[in-house]
Design an enzyme around this catalytic site. Sequence first.
Site, short mmCIF file in Angstrom:
data_model
loop_
_atom_site.label_atom_id
_atom_site.label_comp_id
_atom_site.label_asym_id
_atom_site.label_seq_id
_atom_site.Cartn_x
_atom_site.Cartn_y
_atom_site.Cartn_z
N CYS A 12 43.92 46.98 34.74
CA CYS A 12 44.34 47.14 36.15
C CYS A 12 45.30 48.33 36.23
O CYS A 12 45.28 49.13 37.16
CB CYS A 12 45.06 45.89 36.64
SG CYS A 12 44.13 44.36 36.46
N HIS A 64 46.47 51.37 38.77
CA HIS A 64 47.52 50.86 39.66
C HIS A 64 48.87 50.74 38.96
O HIS A 64 49.67 49.89 39.32
CB HIS A 64 47.10 49.50 40.22
CG HIS A 64 45.91 49.57 41.14
ND1 HIS A 64 45.99 50.13 42.39
CD2 HIS A 64 44.62 49.19 40.97
CE1 HIS A 64 44.79 50.06 42.97
NE2 HIS A 64 43.94 49.51 42.12
N ARG A 95 38.18 40.64 46.20
CA ARG A 95 38.82 41.92 45.89
C ARG A 95 39.06 42.03 44.37
O ARG A 95 38.71 43.02 43.74
CB ARG A 95 40.12 42.04 46.67
CG ARG A 95 41.05 43.20 46.33
CD ARG A 95 40.47 44.55 46.62
NE ARG A 95 39.54 44.98 45.59
CZ ARG A 95 38.84 46.08 45.61
NH1 ARG A 95 38.94 46.90 46.63
NH2 ARG A 95 38.03 46.41 44.63
N CYS A 109 37.31 44.50 41.57
CA CYS A 109 38.13 45.34 40.69
C CYS A 109 37.66 45.15 39.24
O CYS A 109 37.45 46.12 38.52
CB CYS A 109 39.62 44.95 40.77
SG CYS A 109 40.45 45.60 42.22
#
Lengths: 271, 103, 217, 151
Positions: free
Chosen positions: A180, A184, A228, A232
């Site tokens: 992730c 991010h 969501r 991802c």
Amino acid sequence: MTFSKSVPLIASALALLGLFASGAWAQKSAIEAIEEYRAMMQDGNPAELFEAKGEDIWKTPRGPKKVSLAQCDLGKGPGVVKGVFVELPRYFADTQRMQDLESRLVSCMETLQGFNAAEIAKTPFGKGEQINVTALATWIAAESKGQKFNLPQAHAQEKVFYEVGKRLFFQRAGAHDFACASCHGTDGKRIRLQDLPNLTKNPGDGVGFAAWPAYRVSNGQMWGMQQRLNDCYRQQRFPYPGFGSDATVALGVYLGVNGKGAVSVAPALKR
Amino acid sequence: MADPMRIRAQAAAGKATVRVLMAHEMESGQRKDPAGKTIPAWFIQDVTASHNGKQVFSAEWGPAVAKNPFLQFVVKGAKAGDKIVVNWKDNRGDSRTDEATVS
Amino acid sequence: MKTSYKITLSLLAVAAITAGCATAPSLVELDKITSDIVKASFRDEGMVKASALNADETNRLCSAADVAGQPLDDKTAGALEAANFKMIKWPSDGKFLGDWQEGEKIAQSGRGMTWTDTAGAANGGNCYNCHQMSKEEISFGTIGPSLYNYGKLRGVTNPASPEAKPMLEYTWGKIWNSKAYNACSNMPRAGHSGILTEGQVRDIVGLLLDPKSPVNQ
Amino acid sequence: MQSRRQTLKQTAVVAGLLAGTGLFPQFAWAFNKSAFEAKSLQDAIKAYGGGTLTESKDVTITAPDIAENGAVVPLAVSCALPGVKRLLLLVEKNPSALVAMFDVTDSIEPAFSTRAKMGQSSDVYAVAIMADGKALFAKKEVKVTLGGCGG
């Protein structure tokens, strides 16, 4: 013309060739133009359609037991809807589990209405009862619009799930070695033209965790946080996370706690 | 049956701005399913609206109107408390009628 | 159901650890709980197998460093880089430079290796997702550095010349296995992980180093 | 202001009533199929009784310079002249150019907004068909980009 997303990438690149002569100025004006487009879209978010549907589903007697969800406890007592969204995921004593909004809703659908929770968890997004779970989540999120995120961290499991979520956030794996955090983990980055929020801290009001459920313009679908995160992970080249699985809930705790103080705008309008 | 519309009608300066969201797939007829078969067009083709029972608006749409359509128009002489009724009909013969009060 | 049984088990583990004493679980215990939760949460889908989460040494150490918020020490990083360097497969025919036009298509594509992709289809390089490449494509990401004028800035005017050889090799190696040069790079190991074929890597090198490529205009 | 719940309730009642009684017989639909199947701008205009297209400053088209996604492109049309019969929105490079046709009556302003799908970058047109059959237009170029990770 195909309306699918398989518009040849190279064609769109060439189409833009004429307009943008060169350099940083062109880059800036393109981003400004996109901002303008997003602003034009703000009036009339189709998420409202799902919001209205969700409220209706909450109040309608449904399932084998033919009862409504009016007694569902989303963390602030049976039937309380306002303010619950900004305090989820949290620990629930009755199920002895950490649950996010969607997995909690499915629990209520099982215990109150007699639905089969495992069946719903196995149902693909956008099909069967999953459509209703998304609509419910959309309405419940909307009932906390404007409130600040403040996930509880008092229970031991809430703390443990934050730590687990942090480890999941930084977990590099899959064919592309992505985590992730690859996208991010730092400020001010973009993927293609999309701004990427830094989710290791409060990314700001209505950004990241504080924006979902959201209506996705690109495919005309309403997505909850579960979908969501699922997408991802798909793009991260990870295997499939189960609906409401501990990994998705732990990640939600990490993002939600980091976003403490962020104002929720959900349901938002997204690309 | 199709899901309800969301209709907002707000009066200002002797007229009312009506904003409508409709729940509809608006399938273009250009897309193919995973098996390569064309997905047939399915779209709202007629939209009408009335103000206190009198028809004031009519439109015809094709499949190039975006999914979950948005529509905005302005009704002259409408004031708070007036009724706005919107109706759509799609190419399969399905239809939907919803009402809102001007605020 | 097997999955829910596993979930319950991992939660029991959490409960046992947290209920017994006043202190929070140790870092080792948290790693164990995480690993149990990962095992219970992810499943095979399409071409992606759950085993894709079994990290190699590089990913394991880099993930741990990220969680700790401390970069790897030089010695560990150096060892990982050396190990990755050894795994670089150099061009079988000695040719580094491919067709930049093909390279541009590969750089544009972000497809491949997700559970919705079909096995056997050509994968994309994902380059524009993170890098500026040519000035024509305004839809580029900024996760990686700009590669605009990559070859020009490095003085590659004739890729066939002996002076250009080190840059050809470095570029090939970086694309094949980015971790050979930066242990915890965010960049995928395109050749090493089987994302791109040898021919595709060659075309990307062409896109970056061919003086005629839009990258170098 | 009435709450959403009230609106919903009324909505359901109205919908039920209308479904039951077959109200609104005046809505005798006559969808102009040939206009929406026309490939070219001019053929679509012709199907609604419009003549040769003429550019006019009195017609306004509102559209973004760049659409982040071709699936949803906000478009608006308006006309400042009296005697407008119909307002049309068209996307030149779509397989069928016509997106929407709005009838203009004395009871509404000659100004409408909706959202269109665009398969690729194209000129978008707003056309006013006047009572005398004149077809006045305004156009604007809209670039369609591709966002996301292309996956």
